[in-house]
Write an enzyme that holds these catalytic residues in place. Structure first.
Site, PDB file in Angstrom:
ATOM      1  NE  ARG A 231      -4.323  -1.141  -0.052  1.00  0.00           N
ATOM      2  CZ  ARG A 231      -4.460  -2.144  -0.928  1.00  0.00           C
ATOM      3  NH1 ARG A 231      -3.474  -2.461  -1.745  1.00  0.00           N
ATOM      4  NH2 ARG A 231      -5.593  -2.819  -0.988  1.00  0.00           N
TER       5      ARG A 231
ATOM      6  CD  GLU B 171      -2.806   3.361  -5.538  1.00  0.00           C
ATOM      7  OE1 GLU B 171      -3.829   2.830  -6.001  1.00  0.00           O
ATOM      8  OE2 GLU B 171      -1.910   2.736  -4.972  1.00  0.00           O
TER       9      GLU B 171
ATOM     10  CG  HIS C  12      -2.806  -0.571  -7.207  1.00  0.00           C
ATOM     11  ND1 HIS C  12      -3.258   0.075  -6.084  1.00  0.00           N
ATOM     12  CD2 HIS C  12      -2.770  -1.889  -6.862  1.00  0.00           C
ATOM     13  CE1 HIS C  12      -3.479  -0.797  -5.117  1.00  0.00           C
ATOM     14  NE2 HIS C  12      -3.190  -1.997  -5.564  1.00  0.00           N
TER      15      HIS C  12
HETATM   16  C1  GLV Z   1      -4.727  -4.860  -4.186  1.00  0.00           C
HETATM   17  O1  GLV Z   1      -4.035  -3.942  -3.945  1.00  0.00           O
HETATM   18  C2  GLV Z   1      -5.392  -5.627  -3.194  1.00  0.00           C
HETATM   19  O2  GLV Z   1      -5.351  -5.288  -2.004  1.00  0.00           O
HETATM   20  O3  GLV Z   1      -6.006  -6.639  -3.561  1.00  0.00           O
END
Ligand code: GLV
Length: 308
Positions: free
Chosen positions: A228, A257, A275
């Site tokens: 994260r 983001e 991401h």
């Molecule tokens: C992606 O970042 C997730 O947490 O699945």
């Protein structure tokens, strides 16, 4: 039930057969006011990590029984408030572990071999040809891979390390005895050639990597983050990369983001991906399917499959 984004039809169809589905079919996240409006009276919500599910949102429905996040991370949800209200929260562990571990290795290799930088140079038409000392990177063999976070993904990343001849060290969890393959956080910082992050974002991990941390790392080290964004202080990372306190970094996640801290945008020694950790067709379908199974279980009075 409310679904905040279209999911693959193979998964959507059985959901629609089982209950009435209000699908928000917009191209970007549902605005919060609309989310609250649509949620009123619903018993179930399937949402994404881009939907902030605050106490306020949860309270938009007095009938809410389950929030199924299509993500393994759930820092977008006020889980404390959900628990207080007896609302089940589920996530999508396991099904995305391999996809994220593979992507983490893609970033480790990209950072070590300056792949983003080289690609940009070729596209700009600036490549002058092969040279003995041109764009030299870091070899992984014989180096130490420091892993912060010993969950499923951290372990899956570790399992692939022998293929690259890397030695693995996990960061010991605070207050726990240190296992044989673990180092204290500080030792991990000082001794690792690549550090990869696989923790969830909590108050304890917020800005775990900051100016102080970067100053402890090897100048030749690489930092990779597929967990994260807020685990890394982006402004501090921009500073550390500019000052060459670190050789490079690769990020798949960001503090705000889809914004990326401006200090990172023009740096050549950072790989920036949007991401994509779990972004394979198979995995995203499996994540949506697991969220649907969680919802159907709870709505039919059964135990959720993957409660957080
Ligand atoms: C992606 O970042 C997730 O947490 O699945």
């Amino acid at each position: 039930m409310l679904l905040t984004r279209r999911i693959p039809s193979a998964v959507l169809r059985p959901l629609e057969a089982a209950c009435r589905v209000d699908l928000y079919d917009g191209p970007s996240p549902v605005p919060v006011e609309e989310l609250k409006h649509r949620l009123a009276g619903q018993q179930a919500l399937i949402c994404l990590l881009t939907d902030p599910i605050s106490a306020d949102v949860l309270d938009a429905s007095a009938d809410l029984k389950i929030v199924a996040n299509i993500a393994v991370g759930y820092d977008n949800i006020d889980v404390t408030h959900a628990k207080r209200r007896g609302i089940v929260v589920t996530n999508t562990p396991d099904v995305l572990t391999e996809a994220v571990a593979e992507f983490t290795w893609a970033l480790i290799l990209a950072a070590a071999r300056r792949l983003g930088e080289g690609e940009r140079l070729v596209r700009r038409g600036e490549w002058k040809g092969w040279a003995l000392d041109f764009m030299l990177g870091t070899e992984l063999r014989g180096k130490q891979l420091g892993i912060v976070g010993r969950g499923r993904i951290g372990q899956a990343v570790a399992a692939k390390a022998p293929a690259f001849g890397m030695r693995v060290a996990f960061a010991a969890r605070q207050g726990r005895p240190i296992a044989g393959d673990e180092l204290s956080f500080d030792e991990l910082l000082i001794g690792s050639d690549v550090i990869t992050l696989h923790v969830s974002h909590t108050a304890r991990t917020h800005h775990l990597f900051d100016r102080r941390t970067f100053a402890r790392m090897k100048r030749s080290a690489l930092l990779v983050n597929t967990s994260r964004g807020p685990v890394v202080d982006e402004e501090a990372l921009g500073w550390a990369l500019t000052e060459r306190l670190l050789a490079g970094a690769a990020l798949d996640v960001y503090e705000r983001e889809p914004q990326v801290h401006p200090s990172l945008m023009n740096l050549d020694n950072v790989v920036l991906s949007p991401h994509l950790g779990s972004a394979t067709r198979d995995t995203r379908t499996a994540m949506a399917e697991l969220a649907v199974r969680n919802v159907l279980a709870v709505l039919t009075g059964q135990e959720p499959i993957t409660p957080v």
